[in-house]
Design a protein around this motif. Structure first.
Motif, PDB file in Angstrom:
ATOM      1  N   LEU A  86       0.825  -1.206   0.000  1.00  0.00           N
ATOM      2  CA  LEU A  86       0.000   0.000   0.000  1.00  0.00           C
ATOM      3  C   LEU A  86       0.862   1.261   0.000  1.00  0.00           C
ATOM      4  O   LEU A  86       0.545   2.251  -0.673  1.00  0.00           O
ATOM      5  CB  LEU A  86      -0.908   0.017   1.233  1.00  0.00           C
ATOM      6  N   GLY A  87       1.937   1.226   0.760  1.00  0.00           N
ATOM      7  CA  GLY A  87       2.734   2.423   0.989  1.00  0.00           C
ATOM      8  C   GLY A  87       3.554   2.892  -0.195  1.00  0.00           C
ATOM      9  O   GLY A  87       3.663   4.099  -0.445  1.00  0.00           O
ATOM     10  N   ILE A  88       4.134   1.960  -0.970  1.00  0.00           N
ATOM     11  CA  ILE A  88       5.005   2.346  -2.086  1.00  0.00           C
ATOM     12  C   ILE A  88       4.244   3.136  -3.154  1.00  0.00           C
ATOM     13  O   ILE A  88       4.684   4.221  -3.561  1.00  0.00           O
ATOM     14  CB  ILE A  88       5.709   1.104  -2.676  1.00  0.00           C
ATOM     15  N   PRO A  89       3.103   2.646  -3.657  1.00  0.00           N
ATOM     16  CA  PRO A  89       2.356   3.470  -4.623  1.00  0.00           C
ATOM     17  C   PRO A  89       1.842   4.769  -4.010  1.00  0.00           C
ATOM     18  O   PRO A  89       1.740   5.789  -4.704  1.00  0.00           O
ATOM     19  CB  PRO A  89       1.199   2.564  -5.061  1.00  0.00           C
ATOM     20  N   ALA A  90       1.533   4.746  -2.708  1.00  0.00           N
ATOM     21  CA  ALA A  90       1.076   5.969  -2.043  1.00  0.00           C
ATOM     22  C   ALA A  90       2.185   7.013  -2.016  1.00  0.00           C
ATOM     23  O   ALA A  90       1.926   8.212  -2.166  1.00  0.00           O
ATOM     24  CB  ALA A  90       0.604   5.662  -0.623  1.00  0.00           C
ATOM     25  N   VAL A  91       3.424   6.583  -1.822  1.00  0.00           N
ATOM     26  CA  VAL A  91       4.575   7.500  -1.838  1.00  0.00           C
ATOM     27  C   VAL A  91       4.698   8.180  -3.199  1.00  0.00           C
ATOM     28  O   VAL A  91       4.866   9.407  -3.292  1.00  0.00           O
ATOM     29  CB  VAL A  91       5.879   6.745  -1.510  1.00  0.00           C
ATOM     30  N   ILE A  92       4.609   7.394  -4.269  1.00  0.00           N
ATOM     31  CA  ILE A  92       4.705   7.946  -5.622  1.00  0.00           C
ATOM     32  C   ILE A  92       3.595   8.959  -5.872  1.00  0.00           C
ATOM     33  O   ILE A  92       3.818  10.068  -6.374  1.00  0.00           O
ATOM     34  CB  ILE A  92       4.641   6.812  -6.673  1.00  0.00           C
ATOM     35  N   GLY A  93       2.387   8.592  -5.481  1.00  0.00           N
ATOM     36  CA  GLY A  93       1.256   9.494  -5.660  1.00  0.00           C
ATOM     37  C   GLY A  93       1.385  10.760  -4.835  1.00  0.00           C
ATOM     38  O   GLY A  93       1.043  11.854  -5.290  1.00  0.00           O
ATOM     39  N   SER A  94       1.953  10.643  -3.613  1.00  0.00           N
ATOM     40  CA  SER A  94       2.052  11.801  -2.725  1.00  0.00           C
ATOM     41  C   SER A  94       3.016  12.857  -3.257  1.00  0.00           C
ATOM     42  O   SER A  94       2.815  14.060  -3.054  1.00  0.00           O
ATOM     43  CB  SER A  94       2.495  11.367  -1.330  1.00  0.00           C
ATOM     44  N   ILE A  95       4.073  12.417  -3.942  1.00  0.00           N
ATOM     45  CA  ILE A  95       5.032  13.370  -4.527  1.00  0.00           C
ATOM     46  C   ILE A  95       4.355  14.188  -5.617  1.00  0.00           C
ATOM     47  O   ILE A  95       4.530  15.410  -5.710  1.00  0.00           O
ATOM     48  CB  ILE A  95       6.268  12.626  -5.083  1.00  0.00           C
ATOM     49  N   PHE A 128      -3.707   6.562  -5.892  1.00  0.00           N
ATOM     50  CA  PHE A 128      -4.600   7.730  -5.921  1.00  0.00           C
ATOM     51  C   PHE A 128      -4.827   8.286  -4.509  1.00  0.00           C
ATOM     52  O   PHE A 128      -4.975   9.495  -4.334  1.00  0.00           O
ATOM     53  CB  PHE A 128      -5.921   7.355  -6.585  1.00  0.00           C
ATOM     54  N   VAL A 129      -4.825   7.388  -3.520  1.00  0.00           N
ATOM     55  CA  VAL A 129      -4.887   7.840  -2.135  1.00  0.00           C
ATOM     56  C   VAL A 129      -3.677   8.731  -1.842  1.00  0.00           C
ATOM     57  O   VAL A 129      -3.790   9.771  -1.181  1.00  0.00           O
ATOM     58  CB  VAL A 129      -4.917   6.641  -1.164  1.00  0.00           C
ATOM     59  N   GLY A 130      -2.501   8.327  -2.343  1.00  0.00           N
ATOM     60  CA  GLY A 130      -1.274   9.092  -2.156  1.00  0.00           C
ATOM     61  C   GLY A 130      -1.348  10.465  -2.801  1.00  0.00           C
ATOM     62  O   GLY A 130      -0.877  11.453  -2.229  1.00  0.00           O
ATOM     63  N   ILE A 131      -1.922  10.544  -4.003  1.00  0.00           N
ATOM     64  CA  ILE A 131      -2.080  11.841  -4.670  1.00  0.00           C
ATOM     65  C   ILE A 131      -2.926  12.769  -3.813  1.00  0.00           C
ATOM     66  O   ILE A 131      -2.568  13.929  -3.588  1.00  0.00           O
ATOM     67  CB  ILE A 131      -2.717  11.676  -6.068  1.00  0.00           C
ATOM     68  N   TYR A 132      -4.045  12.254  -3.332  1.00  0.00           N
ATOM     69  CA  TYR A 132      -4.906  13.067  -2.471  1.00  0.00           C
ATOM     70  C   TYR A 132      -4.157  13.511  -1.217  1.00  0.00           C
ATOM     71  O   TYR A 132      -4.213  14.681  -0.812  1.00  0.00           O
ATOM     72  CB  TYR A 132      -6.161  12.288  -2.071  1.00  0.00           C
ATOM     73  N   GLY A 133      -3.442  12.570  -0.589  1.00  0.00           N
ATOM     74  CA  GLY A 133      -2.694  12.899   0.620  1.00  0.00           C
ATOM     75  C   GLY A 133      -1.621  13.944   0.369  1.00  0.00           C
ATOM     76  O   GLY A 133      -1.356  14.793   1.214  1.00  0.00           O
ATOM     77  N   GLY A 134      -0.996  13.892  -0.811  1.00  0.00           N
ATOM     78  CA  GLY A 134       0.020  14.873  -1.149  1.00  0.00           C
ATOM     79  C   GLY A 134      -0.551  16.258  -1.337  1.00  0.00           C
ATOM     80  O   GLY A 134       0.080  17.260  -0.993  1.00  0.00           O
ATOM     81  N   VAL A 135      -1.769  16.341  -1.869  1.00  0.00           N
ATOM     82  CA  VAL A 135      -2.393  17.641  -2.130  1.00  0.00           C
ATOM     83  C   VAL A 135      -3.001  18.226  -0.861  1.00  0.00           C
ATOM     84  O   VAL A 135      -2.682  19.341  -0.454  1.00  0.00           O
ATOM     85  CB  VAL A 135      -3.497  17.525  -3.212  1.00  0.00           C
ATOM     86  N   ILE A 136      -3.887  17.493  -0.219  1.00  0.00           N
ATOM     87  CA  ILE A 136      -4.673  18.039   0.881  1.00  0.00           C
ATOM     88  C   ILE A 136      -4.310  17.414   2.229  1.00  0.00           C
ATOM     89  O   ILE A 136      -4.120  18.094   3.212  1.00  0.00           O
ATOM     90  CB  ILE A 136      -6.185  17.842   0.632  1.00  0.00           C
ATOM     91  N   GLN A 137      -4.243  16.092   2.301  1.00  0.00           N
ATOM     92  CA  GLN A 137      -3.978  15.310   3.507  1.00  0.00           C
ATOM     93  C   GLN A 137      -5.198  15.236   4.433  1.00  0.00           C
ATOM     94  O   GLN A 137      -5.454  14.213   5.040  1.00  0.00           O
ATOM     95  CB  GLN A 137      -2.773  15.873   4.287  1.00  0.00           C
ATOM     96  N   ALA A 138      -5.970  16.313   4.534  1.00  0.00           N
ATOM     97  CA  ALA A 138      -7.100  16.347   5.458  1.00  0.00           C
ATOM     98  C   ALA A 138      -8.107  15.246   5.151  1.00  0.00           C
ATOM     99  O   ALA A 138      -8.506  15.059   4.010  1.00  0.00           O
ATOM    100  CB  ALA A 138      -7.792  17.702   5.390  1.00  0.00           C
ATOM    101  N   GLY A 139      -8.507  14.500   6.176  1.00  0.00           N
ATOM    102  CA  GLY A 139      -9.500  13.451   6.004  1.00  0.00           C
ATOM    103  C   GLY A 139      -8.957  12.188   5.359  1.00  0.00           C
ATOM    104  O   GLY A 139      -9.716  11.262   5.065  1.00  0.00           O
ATOM    105  N   ILE A 140      -7.629  12.112   5.174  1.00  0.00           N
ATOM    106  CA  ILE A 140      -7.029  10.954   4.493  1.00  0.00           C
ATOM    107  C   ILE A 140      -7.299   9.661   5.265  1.00  0.00           C
ATOM    108  O   ILE A 140      -7.462   8.591   4.673  1.00  0.00           O
ATOM    109  CB  ILE A 140      -5.511  11.154   4.308  1.00  0.00           C
ATOM    110  N   GLY A 141      -7.368   9.767   6.599  1.00  0.00           N
ATOM    111  CA  GLY A 141      -7.628   8.565   7.389  1.00  0.00           C
ATOM    112  C   GLY A 141      -8.967   7.941   7.084  1.00  0.00           C
ATOM    113  O   GLY A 141      -9.092   6.720   6.986  1.00  0.00           O
TER     114      GLY A 141
END
Length: 247
Positions: free
Chosen positions: A75-84, A142-155
């Motif tokens: 889960l974490g590796i694709p999230a990292v790519i998306g977050s950047i 896609f979760v990572g992209i959202y987290g990179g942009v806003i982060q709010a409510g990511i949980g």
């Protein structure tokens, strides 16, 4: 001094909420904005706190036996790519645009909290199929992209995504949630640091509070008091969303 105490208290509350359920960022970022930080700086500064919070949370969950490191990496590796990618988008957003988007997301999250208030997960199953792993990996980009942009409510988004794709218990889902956040938040923070969008003193103070809150939260029974936490969160988020919309 008063500002530091406010930030410390905010961090403690945010860390607790993020670890027990989600939504702490919905409190932390608005407080940072209301204390005078530009939205992009508030967004970057909050990520310092999330790193410490996630480390404390993961460590405690792992000690209790509620952590799957292999699936966490899937889960974490694709999230990292998306977050950047997401963080690069975030630093370019004008303050008024960010505030309006943030306010809208806060309102949507309130809807999710209300809808999700009686959710019960299926009986815990630790086995996950190859298909589920692939779908989860793609989804978390896609979760990572959202987290990179806003982060709010990511949980809330992570909990919802893992509820749909797995039969894990809420406790195990929460352990994966804090691990994924820990992974993608570091590279996304670096993007903000390089672009000068971090206020270090407030960020480290918030981090101390978040760490305290995460420790308390990870020792708190997952569903104990959940109803009251969500009621308080709905009220706080609604008030802050209105302030951001009219600001």
């Amino acid at each position: 001094m008063v500002k530091i105490l406010i930030i410390l208290l905010t961090g403690t509350v945010a860390g607790f909420l993020n670890t027990v359920a989600a939504g702490g960022t919905l409190i932390a970022i608005p407080i940072l904005i209301f204390l005078g930080l530009p939205s992009a700086v508030a967004n970057g500064t909050n990520r310092i706190a999330l790193i410490l919070e996630s480390i404390v949370g993961v460590t405690n969950f792992k000690r209790k036996g509620y952590f799957d490191s292999k699936f966490g990496l899937i889960l974490g590796i694709p999230a990292v790519i998306g977050s950047i990618i997401g963080a690069r988008i975030a630093i370019e957003l004008p303050d008024h645009v960010f505030n309006k988007i943030f306010a809208l997301i806060m309102i949507l999250v309130i809807g999710f909290i209300v809808w999700d208030s009686k959710r019960k997960v299926k009986e815990s199953k630790d086995i996950i199929t190859k298909k589920q792993k692939i779908i989860s990996g793609i989804l978390f980009f896609f979760v990572g992209i959202y987290g990179g942009v806003i982060q709010a409510g990511i949980g809330f988004i992570i909990i919802l995504a893992l509820t749909v794709t797995t039969d894990f218990s809420l406790t195990k889902i929460n352990s994966l949630k804090v691990f994924v956040v820990a992974m993608y938040i570091i590279p996304s923070l670096l993007v903000f640091v390089v672009n000068g969008k971090v206020e270090w003193l407030l960020g480290l103070t918030l981090a101390l509070g978040n760490g305290i809150g995460a420790y308390i939260g990870s020792n708190f029974a997952v569903n104990k008091g959940d109803k009251y936490i969500k009621v308080i969160l709905i009220i706080a988020v609604a008030i802050m969303a209105v302030k951001l919309i009219i600001s």
